[in-house]
Design a protein around this motif. Structure first.
Motif, mmCIF file in Angstrom:
data_model
loop_
_atom_site.group_PDB
_atom_site.id
_atom_site.type_symbol
_atom_site.label_atom_id
_atom_site.label_comp_id
_atom_site.label_asym_id
_atom_site.label_seq_id
_atom_site.Cartn_x
_atom_site.Cartn_y
_atom_site.Cartn_z
ATOM 1 N N ILE A 178 0.841 -1.201 0.000
ATOM 2 C CA ILE A 178 0.000 0.000 0.000
ATOM 3 C C ILE A 178 0.873 1.247 0.000
ATOM 4 N N GLU A 179 1.926 1.264 0.812
ATOM 5 C CA GLU A 179 2.836 2.414 0.858
ATOM 6 C C GLU A 179 3.537 2.605 -0.483
ATOM 7 N N THR A 180 3.893 1.499 -1.131
ATOM 8 C CA THR A 180 4.552 1.590 -2.434
ATOM 9 C C THR A 180 3.639 2.254 -3.456
ATOM 10 N N PHE A 181 2.354 1.844 -3.477
ATOM 11 C CA PHE A 181 1.407 2.461 -4.412
ATOM 12 C C PHE A 181 1.165 3.930 -4.061
ATOM 13 N N ALA A 182 1.139 4.256 -2.776
ATOM 14 C CA ALA A 182 0.974 5.652 -2.358
ATOM 15 C C ALA A 182 2.145 6.492 -2.855
ATOM 16 N N GLN A 183 3.338 5.923 -2.810
ATOM 17 C CA GLN A 183 4.520 6.634 -3.310
ATOM 18 C C GLN A 183 4.435 6.857 -4.818
ATOM 19 N N VAL A 184 3.915 5.848 -5.537
ATOM 20 C CA VAL A 184 3.774 5.972 -6.993
ATOM 21 C C VAL A 184 2.846 7.131 -7.343
ATOM 22 N N ILE A 185 1.680 7.169 -6.712
ATOM 23 C CA ILE A 185 0.707 8.228 -7.000
ATOM 24 C C ILE A 185 1.235 9.576 -6.528
ATOM 25 N N CYS A 186 1.907 9.579 -5.395
ATOM 26 C CA CYS A 186 2.482 10.825 -4.869
ATOM 27 C C CYS A 186 3.490 11.408 -5.855
ATOM 28 N N ASP A 187 4.300 10.539 -6.438
ATOM 29 C CA ASP A 187 5.306 10.992 -7.406
ATOM 30 C C ASP A 187 4.641 11.681 -8.599
ATOM 31 N N THR A 246 4.851 15.786 -9.281
ATOM 32 C CA THR A 246 5.409 16.280 -10.543
ATOM 33 C C THR A 246 4.423 17.193 -11.262
ATOM 34 N N GLU A 247 3.194 16.694 -11.436
ATOM 35 C CA GLU A 247 2.193 17.460 -12.179
ATOM 36 C C GLU A 247 1.781 18.718 -11.422
ATOM 37 N N GLY A 248 1.720 18.627 -10.102
ATOM 38 C CA GLY A 248 1.362 19.797 -9.302
ATOM 39 C C GLY A 248 2.371 20.920 -9.463
ATOM 40 N N ILE A 249 3.650 20.580 -9.389
ATOM 41 C CA ILE A 249 4.710 21.589 -9.548
ATOM 42 C C ILE A 249 4.661 22.196 -10.949
ATOM 43 N N ILE A 250 4.485 21.362 -11.965
ATOM 44 C CA ILE A 250 4.440 21.850 -13.350
ATOM 45 C C ILE A 250 3.232 22.763 -13.561
ATOM 46 N N GLU A 265 14.540 9.396 -3.349
ATOM 47 C CA GLU A 265 15.332 10.442 -2.701
ATOM 48 C C GLU A 265 14.689 10.905 -1.397
ATOM 49 N N GLY A 266 13.490 10.408 -1.122
ATOM 50 C CA GLY A 266 12.769 10.853 0.061
ATOM 51 C C GLY A 266 11.805 11.977 -0.281
ATOM 52 N N PHE A 267 11.005 12.378 0.693
ATOM 53 C CA PHE A 267 10.014 13.433 0.472
ATOM 54 C C PHE A 267 10.443 14.716 1.178
ATOM 55 N N SER A 268 10.040 15.846 0.595
ATOM 56 C CA SER A 268 10.147 17.090 1.343
ATOM 57 C C SER A 268 9.014 17.078 2.367
ATOM 58 N N ALA A 269 9.135 17.890 3.404
ATOM 59 C CA ALA A 269 8.084 17.938 4.429
ATOM 60 C C ALA A 269 6.754 18.347 3.809
ATOM 61 N N LEU A 270 6.806 19.295 2.867
ATOM 62 C CA LEU A 270 5.592 19.774 2.196
ATOM 63 C C LEU A 270 4.891 18.634 1.466
ATOM 64 N N THR A 271 5.638 17.894 0.668
ATOM 65 C CA THR A 271 5.060 16.782 -0.087
ATOM 66 C C THR A 271 4.602 15.665 0.834
ATOM 67 N N TYR A 272 5.362 15.394 1.857
ATOM 68 C CA TYR A 272 5.037 14.285 2.759
ATOM 69 C C TYR A 272 3.684 14.497 3.444
ATOM 70 N N TYR A 273 3.494 15.688 4.009
ATOM 71 C CA TYR A 273 2.292 15.923 4.808
ATOM 72 C C TYR A 273 1.063 16.303 3.975
ATOM 73 N N LEU A 274 1.270 16.948 2.840
ATOM 74 C CA LEU A 274 0.119 17.427 2.062
ATOM 75 C C LEU A 274 -0.219 16.552 0.861
ATOM 76 N N VAL A 275 0.668 15.634 0.501
ATOM 77 C CA VAL A 275 0.381 14.771 -0.650
ATOM 78 C C VAL A 275 0.456 13.288 -0.259
ATOM 79 N N TRP A 289 -7.952 13.645 -7.880
ATOM 80 C CA TRP A 289 -7.141 13.970 -6.698
ATOM 81 C C TRP A 289 -6.270 15.191 -6.975
ATOM 82 N N LEU A 290 -5.619 15.205 -8.105
ATOM 83 C CA LEU A 290 -4.743 16.321 -8.438
ATOM 84 C C LEU A 290 -5.535 17.619 -8.573
ATOM 85 N N ARG A 291 -6.749 17.527 -9.069
ATOM 86 C CA ARG A 291 -7.559 18.725 -9.303
ATOM 87 C C ARG A 291 -8.218 19.254 -8.030
#
Length: 281
Positions: free
Chosen positions: A51-60, A64-68, A103-113, A132-134
């Motif tokens: 479950i954590e692995t899939f969460a990391q996939v979607i988070c990635d 990416t798309e959020g920053i862009i 590489e790990g998560f930033s605090a912002l990405t970890y807690y909000l995504v 979710w992204l929208r």
């Protein structure tokens, strides 16, 4: 189950990477219904690692798309920026703020995504990536926009400073450089010293000659003094030794912006050794 219409290729690419790394095995079934791509997976309740692995996939993907998206929307509103500046700002901001899963998560990405995604997967194991992204990343995007605004201001300030320093350099009455070659050597502790083409140390000599009035100013550090010396003597070539020891790598980037092709980096010489007896003081 995951749904997506826009990010099918990115999702499949990341799933393939996980399969190649044996992170997930025989858990996925991918189907296509018109424009909608469905990824069905079978996870038992106790398989928290999967479950954590899939969460990391979607988070990635979301990260990416959020920053862009934030970068694109923000820069479209900045009519005062040149196209070349927008391109460079986008490249640097995306690079600086994106962290891949490994590489790990930033605090912002970890807690909000990542954490909200993980909790959603634990509860119902179903995510609409596009939705979710929208609709679920508002706070994340607002904070990113604030970070980007400051990033742009810092970028423009640095650009203006470099432009000003270049102008001072070009207007310097010293048409003939005081030194043909200056070696900028980083010591073990990260401190810098300047040496002429004969490897004689000239840091103190030029500090007394051109920086004496700056020595009492608490706002000036060693980098400021070295910068002032280099602009004043305007050498035809600057060779940097042991750049990996630099306490402030950005200082070297600034030098590159000012001196351009006159900058060189030593790839290893007798003066780069820890006990360089050839360096004269």
């Amino acid at each position: 189950m995951f749904y997506t219409t826009k990010y099918k290729h990115k999702l499949l690419e990341k799933i393939k990477e996980l399969e190649d790394q044996d992170e997930i095995i025989n858990t996925c079934e991918i189907t296509q219904d018109g424009e909608i791509c469905r990824l069905n997976y079978s996870i038992k309740p106790f398989e928290i690692d999967t479950i954590e692995t899939f969460a990391q996939v979607i988070c990635d993907i979301v990260q990416t798309e959020g920053i862009i998206q934030v970068t694109k929307d923000f820069l479209m509103q900045r009519k005062d920026l040149l196209p070349t500046d927008k391109k460079e700002i986008k490249r640097k901001f995306v690079t600086n703020n994106y962290l891949a899963v490994q590489e790990g998560f930033s605090a912002l990405t970890y807690y909000l995504v990542y954490m909200p995604l993980l909790e959603a997967l634990k509860e119902n194991q179903e995510i609409n990536i596009d939705g979710w992204l929208r609709f679920r990343t508002y706070r994340y995007k607002v904070i990113l926009a604030d970070i980007l605004e400051q990033f742009v201001e810092d970028y423009l300030l640095k650009k203006d400073i470099i432009k000003f320093i270049k102008m001072v350099k070009e207007m310097s009455p010293l048409n003939n450089p005081l030194e043909d070659v200056i070696h900028l050597i980083y010591k073990k502790n990260g401190e810098m010293s300047l040496h002429n083409e004969y490897m004689e140390e000239v840091t103190e000599l030029y500090t007394k000659a051109y920086c004496e009035e700056l020595l009492g100013e608490s706002s000036f550090n060693k980098e400021d003094l070295i910068m002032n010396i280099l602009i004043t003597i305007c050498p035809r070539r600057i060779i940097v030794h042991q750049r990996q020891r630099a306490k402030y790598p950005q200082f070297i980037k600034t030098l590159e912006g000012i001196f351009g092709i006159n900058m060189r980096y030593c790839k290893g010489c007798e003066n780069c050794t820890d006990n360089a007896s050839t360096i004269k003081s």
